[in-house]
Design a protein around this motif. Structure first.
Motif, mmCIF file in Angstrom:
data_model
loop_
_atom_site.group_PDB
_atom_site.id
_atom_site.type_symbol
_atom_site.label_atom_id
_atom_site.label_comp_id
_atom_site.label_asym_id
_atom_site.label_seq_id
_atom_site.Cartn_x
_atom_site.Cartn_y
_atom_site.Cartn_z
ATOM 1 N N PHE A 200 46.462 41.676 34.856
ATOM 2 C CA PHE A 200 46.801 41.534 36.265
ATOM 3 C C PHE A 200 46.872 40.073 36.715
ATOM 4 O O PHE A 200 46.863 39.787 37.913
ATOM 5 C CB PHE A 200 45.784 42.295 37.117
ATOM 6 C CG PHE A 200 45.786 43.778 36.888
ATOM 7 C CD1 PHE A 200 46.866 44.554 37.282
ATOM 8 C CD2 PHE A 200 44.713 44.401 36.274
ATOM 9 C CE1 PHE A 200 46.878 45.927 37.072
ATOM 10 C CE2 PHE A 200 44.715 45.770 36.063
ATOM 11 C CZ PHE A 200 45.804 46.533 36.459
ATOM 12 N N ALA A 201 46.918 39.159 35.737
ATOM 13 C CA ALA A 201 46.931 37.735 36.077
ATOM 14 C C ALA A 201 48.193 37.320 36.816
ATOM 15 O O ALA A 201 48.250 36.243 37.406
ATOM 16 C CB ALA A 201 46.779 36.892 34.806
ATOM 17 N N TYR A 202 49.232 38.168 36.792
ATOM 18 C CA TYR A 202 50.485 37.853 37.481
ATOM 19 C C TYR A 202 50.453 38.297 38.944
ATOM 20 O O TYR A 202 51.286 37.877 39.738
ATOM 21 C CB TYR A 202 51.659 38.533 36.771
ATOM 22 C CG TYR A 202 51.810 38.092 35.340
ATOM 23 C CD1 TYR A 202 52.584 36.982 35.006
ATOM 24 C CD2 TYR A 202 51.165 38.771 34.313
ATOM 25 C CE1 TYR A 202 52.718 36.570 33.695
ATOM 26 C CE2 TYR A 202 51.291 38.356 32.993
ATOM 27 C CZ TYR A 202 52.064 37.259 32.699
ATOM 28 O OH TYR A 202 52.187 36.838 31.398
ATOM 29 N N ASP A 203 49.489 39.157 39.291
ATOM 30 C CA ASP A 203 49.426 39.695 40.648
ATOM 31 C C ASP A 203 48.102 39.438 41.351
ATOM 32 O O ASP A 203 48.042 39.507 42.579
ATOM 33 C CB ASP A 203 49.681 41.205 40.617
ATOM 34 C CG ASP A 203 51.066 41.554 40.107
ATOM 35 O OD1 ASP A 203 52.048 41.143 40.751
ATOM 36 O OD2 ASP A 203 51.161 42.211 39.056
ATOM 37 N N ILE A 204 47.045 39.200 40.587
ATOM 38 C CA ILE A 204 45.719 39.013 41.180
ATOM 39 C C ILE A 204 45.171 37.658 40.768
ATOM 40 O O ILE A 204 45.138 37.337 39.579
ATOM 41 C CB ILE A 204 44.742 40.118 40.728
ATOM 42 C CG1 ILE A 204 45.279 41.495 41.103
ATOM 43 C CG2 ILE A 204 43.368 39.898 41.339
ATOM 44 C CD1 ILE A 204 44.448 42.647 40.550
ATOM 45 N N ASP A 205 44.742 36.876 41.745
ATOM 46 C CA ASP A 205 44.030 35.631 41.463
ATOM 47 C C ASP A 205 42.546 35.963 41.524
ATOM 48 O O ASP A 205 41.981 36.159 42.599
ATOM 49 C CB ASP A 205 44.386 34.564 42.493
ATOM 50 C CG ASP A 205 43.682 33.239 42.218
ATOM 51 O OD1 ASP A 205 42.862 33.188 41.277
ATOM 52 O OD2 ASP A 205 43.949 32.272 42.940
ATOM 53 N N PHE A 206 41.924 36.032 40.370
ATOM 54 C CA PHE A 206 40.533 36.439 40.326
ATOM 55 C C PHE A 206 39.590 35.378 40.882
ATOM 56 O O PHE A 206 38.395 35.610 40.992
ATOM 57 C CB PHE A 206 40.145 36.822 38.892
ATOM 58 C CG PHE A 206 40.803 38.086 38.430
ATOM 59 C CD1 PHE A 206 40.284 39.320 38.782
ATOM 60 C CD2 PHE A 206 41.949 38.057 37.662
ATOM 61 C CE1 PHE A 206 40.887 40.493 38.375
ATOM 62 C CE2 PHE A 206 42.568 39.232 37.250
ATOM 63 C CZ PHE A 206 42.036 40.451 37.607
ATOM 64 N N ASN A 207 40.136 34.217 41.234
ATOM 65 C CA ASN A 207 39.333 33.205 41.909
ATOM 66 C C ASN A 207 39.131 33.540 43.379
ATOM 67 O O ASN A 207 38.070 33.283 43.941
ATOM 68 C CB ASN A 207 40.026 31.838 41.826
ATOM 69 C CG ASN A 207 40.169 31.346 40.414
ATOM 70 O OD1 ASN A 207 39.203 31.076 39.733
ATOM 71 N ND2 ASN A 207 41.407 31.227 39.959
ATOM 72 N N THR A 208 40.149 34.103 43.998
ATOM 73 C CA THR A 208 40.126 34.235 45.454
ATOM 74 C C THR A 208 40.309 35.639 45.965
ATOM 75 O O THR A 208 39.919 35.940 47.090
ATOM 76 C CB THR A 208 41.242 33.364 46.068
ATOM 77 O OG1 THR A 208 42.505 33.817 45.576
ATOM 78 C CG2 THR A 208 41.067 31.903 45.687
ATOM 79 N N LYS B 284 55.514 38.266 34.415
ATOM 80 C CA LYS B 284 56.474 37.602 35.294
ATOM 81 C C LYS B 284 56.667 36.158 34.845
ATOM 82 O O LYS B 284 56.039 35.692 33.896
ATOM 83 C CB LYS B 284 55.990 37.648 36.744
ATOM 84 C CG LYS B 284 55.816 39.056 37.292
ATOM 85 C CD LYS B 284 55.256 39.048 38.693
ATOM 86 C CE LYS B 284 55.021 40.460 39.196
ATOM 87 N NZ LYS B 284 54.387 40.484 40.541
ATOM 88 N N MET B 285 57.515 35.473 35.572
ATOM 89 C CA MET B 285 57.838 34.101 35.196
ATOM 90 C C MET B 285 56.627 33.180 35.303
ATOM 91 O O MET B 285 56.460 32.260 34.506
ATOM 92 C CB MET B 285 58.965 33.583 36.087
ATOM 93 C CG MET B 285 59.491 32.219 35.691
ATOM 94 S SD MET B 285 60.916 31.752 36.693
ATOM 95 C CE MET B 285 61.350 30.187 35.916
ATOM 96 N N PHE B 286 55.736 33.480 36.279
ATOM 97 C CA PHE B 286 54.574 32.619 36.498
ATOM 98 C C PHE B 286 53.305 33.457 36.667
ATOM 99 O O PHE B 286 53.349 34.563 37.229
ATOM 100 C CB PHE B 286 54.769 31.736 37.740
ATOM 101 C CG PHE B 286 55.894 30.764 37.626
ATOM 102 C CD1 PHE B 286 55.789 29.645 36.804
ATOM 103 C CD2 PHE B 286 57.076 30.963 38.316
ATOM 104 C CE1 PHE B 286 56.836 28.752 36.689
ATOM 105 C CE2 PHE B 286 58.123 30.083 38.206
ATOM 106 C CZ PHE B 286 58.010 28.965 37.382
ATOM 107 N N LEU B 287 52.187 32.899 36.192
ATOM 108 C CA LEU B 287 50.883 33.490 36.435
ATOM 109 C C LEU B 287 50.517 33.303 37.897
ATOM 110 O O LEU B 287 51.134 32.506 38.617
ATOM 111 C CB LEU B 287 49.824 32.835 35.542
ATOM 112 C CG LEU B 287 49.998 32.983 34.031
ATOM 113 C CD1 LEU B 287 49.022 32.067 33.290
ATOM 114 C CD2 LEU B 287 49.774 34.433 33.627
ATOM 115 N N LYS B 288 49.479 34.008 38.330
ATOM 116 C CA LYS B 288 49.043 33.885 39.718
ATOM 117 C C LYS B 288 48.151 32.660 39.913
ATOM 118 O O LYS B 288 47.994 32.177 41.047
ATOM 119 C CB LYS B 288 48.277 35.151 40.131
ATOM 120 C CG LYS B 288 48.049 35.281 41.636
ATOM 121 C CD LYS B 288 49.340 35.520 42.368
ATOM 122 C CE LYS B 288 49.146 35.655 43.879
ATOM 123 N NZ LYS B 288 48.407 36.880 44.243
#
Length: 449
Positions: free
Chosen positions: A206-214, A277-281
């Motif tokens: 889920f790194a493309y949709d969820i920023d686990f930092n915030t 996706k093209m970029f990580l979150k």
């Protein structure tokens, strides 16, 4: 003229009519029948007939087999059996010493047994069983159960040692786990029974949709359906994840593992679009963001207001920094207040920058192609910075944008001709997740059930 019946008294004969004589005959016959029946029954009770044989005569046999319990009792009288589970920080020689066993046998094992395992590299959780003659300190047998499920048996035969390796069959099982976020994703997943390697895999999905930092909040939920390889009742390999569902801040995210006909294997959402996706979150994981995107930000060092068109990620010095997407290194070096700085060009349209690095990844150079997720450097506090953090910025056609609010295309999608098969697999996985209390997804796909 009426007929009369005459009787003689005393011992004289009585004279009866025909009807009277017939009645007396019937009664006499009944009494005779009952008398005969009683006599026959009494003879049967006194002398019952012999029963016919039921079959061939069965002769009792003596079952000659060893008494297992007695053998074990005799064995335990000869040997002292010690079972030990390896703890963190223990060594094999240290274990022998703590059990008051001689270490000489370890040298003999290594010398005489060709497939002798490296017992000095034992891992926590592995098991050792020593068989030692009573009143002695030299084991004559050792059973070593390794982490991969293999079992090594060392047995002394006369003056020499023999070893045997037993590798049990690997069994593949599936398992589901669910839980809610309490303090962290890692701790919550661990408590729910998700194997540690799969926790990081879950975050990558889920790194493309969820920023686990915030993005994560207490009470957000997760459910994971995964496969494990087991030997001797012990897990020897965790993964892959087959399906996962996360609900973060009220939004539901889903991932389903699926392999396309051309062999491309990836994770797709409920509609069959690749999660990739093209970029990580985010370029970092599990760290909070120290400041969010704004056009008016007080710089902590210069103490002036100026546009800070990016995001600061607070993280300890040395935390790996990853490329947000595929691209080419176009700048690497010192750049004013950014300190150690890297620029990556992603095609003709996008560019990402990474500042305040403590050092660069080994081998990084201008012109080098990098892949999404490759480590390009490490968090630091170089340049104008009051503490270790990453200054990250995203540019589209040369202009800074808030990439967190930008939608990027999916890598691939499930072709329409095999969409029905994908939906069938998806429903199978959702059924497994429903077993642990996860509701079925609502999708926009008209063909979805």
């Amino acid at each position: 003229m009426k007929k009369t019946q005459r009787f003689r008294t005393g011992l004289g004969k009585a004279t009866f009519g025909p009807q009277r004589r017939r009645s007396m005959g019937v009664r006499l016959g009944v009494w005779v029948f009952f008398a005969v029946a009683v006599v026959v029954s009494w003879q049967n009770l006194a002398h019952p007939p012999e029963m016919p044989p039921l079959g061939p005569e069965v002769k009792s046999q003596h079952l000659d087999y060893p008494d297992t319990f007695e053998l074990r009792r005799q064995y335990s009288e000869q040997f002292s059996i010690t079972h030990h589970v390896v703890q963190k920080g223990e060594s094999f020689s240290g274990i022998l010493s703590s059990l008051n066993l001689s270490a000489d046998c370890a040298v003999e094992w290594q010398k005489e047994c060709a497939d002798f395992p490296q017992l000095e590299k034992i891992q926590p959780g592995e098991e050792l069983v020593f068989y030692t003659p009573r009143d002695e300190d030299r084991p004559v047998k050792l059973i070593y159960q390794a982490a991969d499920g293999s079992t090594f048996v060392f047995r002394k035969q006369g003056e020499t040692w023999e070893s045997q390796k037993k590798t049990p069959q690997t069994i593949s099982i599936t398992q589901s786990a669910t839980g809610a976020i309490s303090e962290s994703l890692y701790g919550s997943c661990l408590e729910a029974g998700v194997p540690p390697p799969l926790i990081m895999e879950l975050a990558d999905l889920f790194a493309y949709d969820i920023d686990f930092n915030t993005d994560l909040r207490r009470g957000d939920t997760f459910a994971v359906y995964f496969r494990q390889e087991v030997k001797n009742g012990k897990r020897v390999q965790a993964g892959p994840i087959l399906a996962a569902v996360m609900t973060v801040n009220g939004r539901r995210f889903e991932a389903f593992h699926y392999t396309l006909p051309d062999g491309y294997s990836d994770y797709f959402d409920a509609d069959g679009d690749s999660l990739r996706k093209m970029f990580l979150k985010a370029p970092l994981s599990y760290r909070r963001i120290s400041s969010t995107f704004t056009y008016r930000r007080f710089h902590p060092v210069l103490k002036i207001f100026r546009p800070h068109l990016g995001i600061d990620y607070a993280a300890p010095t040395g935390t790996p920094v990853s490329a947000l997407g595929d691209g080419k290194i176009v700048f690497k070096g010192w750049k004013g207040g950014f300190g150690r700085y890297v620029e990556i060009q992603h095609g003709a349209k996008y560019k990402t920058t990474y500042g305040h690095l403590s050092r660069y990844a080994e081998g990084l150079s201008v012109g080098r192609q990098v892949r999404q997720g490759d480590v390009i450097g490490y968090v630091g506090s170089s340049g104008l910075s009051t503490g270790p953090h990453l200054d990250f910025r995203f540019y589209e056609n040369g202009k800074p944008i808030n990439f967190l609010k930008t939608a990027f295309p999916h890598a691939r999608s499930v072709p329409a001709k095999i969409k029905a098969d994908f939906l069938k697999v998806r429903e199978t996985y959702l059924a497994a997740l429903q077993d642990v209390g996860v509701a079925q997804a609502d999708t926009k796909e008209s063909g979805a059930p």
